[in-house]
Design an enzyme around this catalytic site. Structure first.
Site, PDB file in Angstrom:
ATOM      1  N   CYS A 128       0.810  -1.230   0.000  1.00 16.38           N
ATOM      2  CA  CYS A 128       0.000   0.000   0.000  1.00 16.38           C
ATOM      3  C   CYS A 128       0.844   1.281   0.000  1.00 16.38           C
ATOM      4  O   CYS A 128       0.576   2.217  -0.759  1.00 16.38           O
ATOM      5  CB  CYS A 128      -0.939  -0.007   1.201  1.00 16.38           C
ATOM      6  SG  CYS A 128      -0.167  -0.573   2.722  1.00 16.38           S
ATOM      7  N   HIS A 245      -2.819   6.318   4.560  1.00 15.31           N
ATOM      8  CA  HIS A 245      -1.405   6.423   4.903  1.00 15.31           C
ATOM      9  C   HIS A 245      -0.886   7.781   4.430  1.00 15.31           C
ATOM     10  O   HIS A 245      -1.216   8.238   3.322  1.00 15.31           O
ATOM     11  CB  HIS A 245      -0.585   5.349   4.181  1.00 15.31           C
ATOM     12  CG  HIS A 245      -0.854   3.941   4.634  1.00 15.31           C
ATOM     13  ND1 HIS A 245      -1.568   3.621   5.769  1.00 15.31           N
ATOM     14  CD2 HIS A 245      -0.447   2.756   4.093  1.00 15.31           C
ATOM     15  CE1 HIS A 245      -1.611   2.299   5.899  1.00 15.31           C
ATOM     16  NE2 HIS A 245      -0.945   1.750   4.889  1.00 15.31           N
TER      17      HIS A 245
END
Ligand code: A2P
Length: 335
Positions: A128, A245
């Site tokens: 990710c 994130h």
């Protein structure tokens, strides 16, 4: 043309996102098979307003399946991807099981869509943190060649699954209500009101002192960008955020590029949303990116400590572009 689709790990944090994105992008699903562990067999999940029953994953689950989306961890992928391929399915695998295999394409559609065609039944979906990094950096690499990347991440707990979200929520509530002795199951230390420089939480550190997440960012960036000469170093950190994130990214380029030129490049880059208006306190936030598709980039400025350096702040929804969305974009290109 419509196809039969299987989602392996349907009941997980990424699995749920697969269903929402298949719906919102109107992926041409003929039949949908939801697969998870025995524990979840019989559970109902909604797709286009209808109830679908989760089935236990077995080696016979893939008969008639054309596209299998895997997100149930590396050991499940290693065991079941071969059965899916044998049944004639093409797998898009969100785990790290096959990512660095030479004959497995590792794909971010905005960066290296051409690699999809080289598959032999499985295409790996990158880590990710790596996906959002390369989406933001590819246009700059093409323009002035990136020599070195220094990245520090601020990663949401949902990257560690639904149990991690639950632990953060319960621990936060427990601390706020003054209860002592909250029993952790997942993180090695308190994650509420804290910052942990270890991802994943379960892994031992490698002999070089890095974590496996950090080395994924190093190795996967080179493979996706198709350039082994880029030097990459990473520090990956878990923060008490549920979704998205964030990354502090410093790059050194071969040729000079100004901050203004980077902003111009990224304002039209595929998959990127430039949010960089510091006069009005506008910059990417985890809360801004949550539930969205783009990689948000801002705080773009020249690194005044070197000749050809740029700093930036890169944020994206780890469950969407960092996982389910990227995998479904790959599946769309496959079709
Ligand atoms: P289950 O809910 O039945 O445990 P997360 O990343 O949010 O923790 O989700 C992991 C996903 O992987 C879940 O859907 C989980 O199913 C699935 N999973 C875990 N172990 C297995 C297994 N042995 N067989 C099939 N699916 C599994």
């Amino acid at each position: 043309m419509t196809v039969n689709v299987a989602v392996v790990g349907a009941t997980g944090a990424v699995g749920e996102e697969f269903l929402r994105i298949l719906e919102s992008r109107k992926f041409p699903v003929k039949e949908l098979k939801l697969l998870a562990s025995k524990r979840s067999a019989g559970k109902k999940m909604r797709f286009y307003g209808c109830d679908y029953t989760v089935q236990e994953l077995t080696k016979h689950s893939f008969q008639g399946i054309k596209i299998a989306l895997f997100s149930a961890g590396g050991s499940i992928s290693r065991e079941y991807v071969p059965y899916a391929i044998e049944s004639g399915a093409v797998c898009v695998d969100n785990s790290s099981a096959f990512r660095m295999d030479d004959d497995v394409p590792l794909v971010v559609p905005e960066v290296n869509p051409q690699d999809i065609a080289k598959h032999h039944g499985v295409i790996a979906n990158p880590n990710c943190s790596t996906i959002q990094l390369v989406v933001a950096l590819k246009p700059i690499h093409d323009a002035v060649r990136i020599k070195r990347i220094v990245v520090s991440t601020y990663q949401a707990v949902s990257g560690a699954g639904l149990k991690a979200i639950d632990e953060l929520q319960k621990e936060t509530a427990s601390i706020l209500s003054g209860h002592e002795g909250f029993k952790r199951n997942l993180f090695p230390y308190q994650i509420a009101f804290n910052v942990l420089p270890q991802i994943p939480q379960s892994n031992a550190f490698l002999p070089n002192g890095y974590t496996s997440e950090e080395m994924k960012m190093v190795n996967e960036t080179k493979k996706i960008m198709g350039d082994n000469s880029i030097r990459v170093t990473a520090t990956t950190v878990r923060v008490p955020v549920i979704r998205s994130h964030s990354e502090s990214v410093n790059i050194e380029t071969e040729r000079k590029i100004t901050a203004a030129a980077v902003k111009k490049l990224l304002s039209t880059a595929p998959g990127v949303k430039l949010v960089d208006d510091t006069a009005n306190q506008l910059y990417p936030l985890a809360t801004m990116a949550a539930g969205k598709d783009e990689v948000f980039v801002g705080r773009i400025r020249e690194d005044e400590s070197i000749d050809h350096g740029i700093n930036m702040w890169v944020v994206s929804d780890n469950l969407r572009k960092g996982a389910a969305l990227n995998a479904i974009q790959i599946a769309e290109k496959l079709l």
